[in-house]
Scaffold this motif. Structure first.
Motif, mmCIF file in Angstrom:
data_model
loop_
_atom_site.group_PDB
_atom_site.id
_atom_site.type_symbol
_atom_site.label_atom_id
_atom_site.label_comp_id
_atom_site.label_asym_id
_atom_site.label_seq_id
_atom_site.Cartn_x
_atom_site.Cartn_y
_atom_site.Cartn_z
ATOM 1 N N LEU A 194 0.662 -1.291 0.126
ATOM 2 C CA LEU A 194 0.252 -0.115 -0.065
ATOM 3 C C LEU A 194 0.924 1.113 0.006
ATOM 4 N N VAL A 195 0.437 2.081 -1.215
ATOM 5 C CA VAL A 195 1.388 3.205 -1.118
ATOM 6 C C VAL A 195 0.460 4.058 -1.231
ATOM 7 N N VAL A 196 0.620 5.372 0.202
ATOM 8 C CA VAL A 196 0.408 6.703 -0.132
ATOM 9 C C VAL A 196 1.055 7.704 -0.224
ATOM 10 N N GLU A 197 0.496 8.550 -1.605
ATOM 11 C CA GLU A 197 1.200 10.013 -1.803
ATOM 12 C C GLU A 197 0.605 11.028 -1.302
ATOM 13 N N ILE A 198 0.939 11.987 -0.541
ATOM 14 C CA ILE A 198 0.267 12.860 0.129
ATOM 15 C C ILE A 198 0.761 14.006 -1.090
ATOM 16 N N ASP A 199 -0.276 14.799 -1.312
ATOM 17 C CA ASP A 199 -0.407 16.022 -2.315
ATOM 18 C C ASP A 199 -0.738 17.726 -1.617
ATOM 19 N N VAL A 237 0.359 15.859 -14.256
ATOM 20 C CA VAL A 237 0.934 14.586 -15.340
ATOM 21 C C VAL A 237 2.055 14.156 -14.379
ATOM 22 N N ASP A 238 3.061 14.417 -14.200
ATOM 23 C CA ASP A 238 4.221 13.767 -13.026
ATOM 24 C C ASP A 238 3.747 12.375 -12.024
ATOM 25 N N ASP A 239 2.615 13.134 -10.899
ATOM 26 C CA ASP A 239 1.979 12.423 -10.652
ATOM 27 C C ASP A 239 1.241 11.438 -11.393
ATOM 28 N N ALA A 240 0.935 11.455 -12.136
ATOM 29 C CA ALA A 240 -0.165 10.429 -12.593
ATOM 30 C C ALA A 240 1.352 9.133 -13.399
ATOM 31 N N LEU A 241 2.289 9.347 -13.527
ATOM 32 C CA LEU A 241 3.050 8.735 -14.131
ATOM 33 C C LEU A 241 3.510 7.558 -13.095
ATOM 34 N N ARG A 242 4.100 8.596 -11.716
ATOM 35 C CA ARG A 242 4.555 7.792 -11.220
ATOM 36 C C ARG A 242 3.636 7.027 -10.605
ATOM 37 N N GLN A 243 2.010 6.826 -10.102
ATOM 38 C CA GLN A 243 0.822 6.349 -10.118
ATOM 39 C C GLN A 243 1.237 5.120 -10.666
ATOM 40 N N ASN A 244 0.367 5.636 -12.110
ATOM 41 C CA ASN A 244 0.447 4.185 -12.227
ATOM 42 C C ASN A 244 1.834 3.286 -12.374
ATOM 43 N N ASP A 245 3.335 3.937 -12.790
ATOM 44 C CA ASP A 245 4.114 2.627 -12.720
ATOM 45 C C ASP A 245 3.770 2.131 -11.048
ATOM 46 N N ARG A 246 3.208 2.669 -9.896
ATOM 47 C CA ARG A 246 3.109 1.566 -9.170
ATOM 48 C C ARG A 246 2.237 0.516 -9.197
ATOM 49 N N VAL A 247 1.302 0.936 -9.616
ATOM 50 C CA VAL A 247 0.181 0.168 -10.083
ATOM 51 C C VAL A 247 -0.267 -0.359 -10.432
ATOM 52 N N ILE A 248 1.112 -0.433 -12.307
ATOM 53 C CA ILE A 248 1.411 -1.542 -12.635
ATOM 54 C C ILE A 248 2.488 -2.621 -12.374
ATOM 55 N N ALA A 249 2.683 -2.252 -11.294
ATOM 56 C CA ALA A 249 4.250 -3.158 -9.875
ATOM 57 C C ALA A 249 3.043 -3.700 -9.181
ATOM 58 N N GLY A 250 1.578 -3.715 -9.403
ATOM 59 C CA GLY A 250 0.777 -4.316 -8.048
ATOM 60 C C GLY A 250 0.691 -3.446 -6.567
ATOM 61 N N ARG A 258 -1.383 -0.450 -4.501
ATOM 62 C CA ARG A 258 -2.349 0.248 -4.360
ATOM 63 C C ARG A 258 -1.935 1.476 -3.729
ATOM 64 N N VAL A 259 -2.502 2.485 -4.304
ATOM 65 C CA VAL A 259 -2.150 3.652 -4.418
ATOM 66 C C VAL A 259 -3.135 5.042 -4.160
ATOM 67 N N ILE A 262 -7.384 5.254 4.688
ATOM 68 C CA ILE A 262 -6.647 4.199 4.518
ATOM 69 C C ILE A 262 -6.025 2.986 5.669
ATOM 70 N N ARG A 263 -7.633 3.136 7.144
ATOM 71 C CA ARG A 263 -6.988 1.288 7.215
ATOM 72 C C ARG A 263 -7.669 0.538 6.762
ATOM 73 N N ARG A 264 -8.981 1.018 6.152
ATOM 74 C CA ARG A 264 -9.766 0.081 5.273
ATOM 75 C C ARG A 264 -9.549 -0.695 4.012
ATOM 76 N N MET A 265 -8.114 0.341 3.428
ATOM 77 C CA MET A 265 -7.242 -0.254 2.230
ATOM 78 C C MET A 265 -6.734 -1.603 2.906
ATOM 79 N N TYR A 266 -6.073 -0.849 3.747
ATOM 80 C CA TYR A 266 -4.216 -2.130 4.715
ATOM 81 C C TYR A 266 -5.092 -3.400 4.810
#
Length: 320
Positions: free
Chosen positions: A258-263, A274-287, A289-290, A309-313
């Motif tokens: 599980l990854v949490v990005e704080i914007d 754009v940069d945020d979307a690319l980074r997030q998509n890379d993490r999802v492709i790697a398996g 959750r963001v 966050i707790r429910r996703m964890y």
């Protein structure tokens, strides 16, 4: 040529308006600079005395909106005219302040319910419908061009202090930054010059959020927040390999992926989405959750975001 035309226009307005037609034409031209209203003193300087004003008011062509303000053509005035009326009628040295000053500077996405005006405490002041006066020992300097108003930075700070809720305070701090009306350096400098503020703890946090992004949320602060909902301590600034090399994630729980990005506020600017979307998509492709959380959201609705966050964890832990 342009200068000569401007001078000719200036003197054509300033010539005494002796006839009713000339008087009305002069007043209409003066009022265009103020959204449809004009100050009595400016009319007097153009030869339109109180008798002339009285005649036009009696004829239903002009309308008195206070001791100084005269509306030309209609008593229904727009926002710009309301700002001028607020400044003229509130007292000597009045200037737009708070959210009203921000709107006059061009801020969009917010409409103030009242017009905030500040003026020196020693000056005589007058109550005006729809206007909230703030008598300050040393009001901030006012713009010398256009309607008198405080700087963007002081408008943000005062709007945050005078807001009806923390949510509104955060909004009037965030909007000017997102709309690039000022810089993080100018806002930080102005905030450091404020001695007392009833909302200082909250504004300290919000101004840090919009000027420093996720870095303003200290590691111990976030660890304390997640511990409150029963989560283990996460890894901060975890390193991953992305398409363009190493990337740093704000928060991660590697045991469940599980990854949490704080914007921070800067994430909405320029090409950052754009940069945020690319980074997030890379993490999802790697398996992994963001989840994305605006840092302001952790100030205004911490429980709701933390429970997400707790429910996703918990959901990810079940599938392990």
């Amino acid at each position: 040529m342009q200068r000569e035309q401007a001078e000719a226009r200036h003197w054509s307005i300033r010539r005494p308006a002796r006839t009713g037609v000339a008087r009305r034409g002069t007043a209409a031209e003066l009022a265009t600079a103020h959204g449809g209203v004009v100050h009595r003193q400016e009319l007097a300087e153009c030869g339109i005395d109180s008798d002339g004003i009285r005649n036009e008011v009696a004829a239903g062509r002009w309308f008195k909106l206070g001791r100084h303000t005269v509306a030309i053509g209609s008593p229904e005035i727009g926002l710009v005219a309301q700002w001028w009326r607020a400044v003229w009628e509130s007292g000597a040295g009045a200037r737009l302040d708070g959210a009203s000053a921000l709107c006059a500077h061009g801020m969009t996405g917010f409409r103030a319910q009242v017009i905030d005006v500040s003026l020196p405490a020693r000056n005589r002041h007058h109550a005006v419908d729809g206007v909230r006066p703030h008598r300050l020992r040393q009001p901030p300097p006012a713009a010398k061009v256009g309607i008198p108003r405080v700087s963007v930075e002081m408008g943000m700070i005062h709007a945050g202090q005078w807001a009806v809720s923390d949510r509104q305070a955060a909004l009037v701090i965030c909007l000017p930054m997102q709309q690039r009306m000022t810089s993080t350096a100018r806002l930080s400098l102005a905030w450091r010059g404020i001695g007392r503020s009833a909302r200082r703890p909250f504004l300290d946090a919000v101004i840090a959020d919009v000027t420093d992004g996720a870095h303003s949320l200290g590691e111990l602060d976030f660890a304390r927040m997640v511990r409150r909902v029963g989560l283990p301590a996460p890894t901060r600034q975890a390193i991953r390999c992305g398409a363009d090399g190493r990337v740093y994630l704000d928060v991660s729980w590697d045991d469940v992926g599980l990854v949490v990005e704080i914007d921070g506020g800067h994430h909405a600017l320029a090409l950052n989405p754009v940069d945020d979307a690319l980074r997030q998509n890379d993490r999802v492709i790697a398996g992994e959750r963001v989840l994305r959380i605006p840092v302001i959201g952790l100030r205004l609705a911490p429980d709701q975001f933390l429970m997400q966050i707790r429910r996703m964890y918990d959901a990810l832990r079940i599938t392990q």
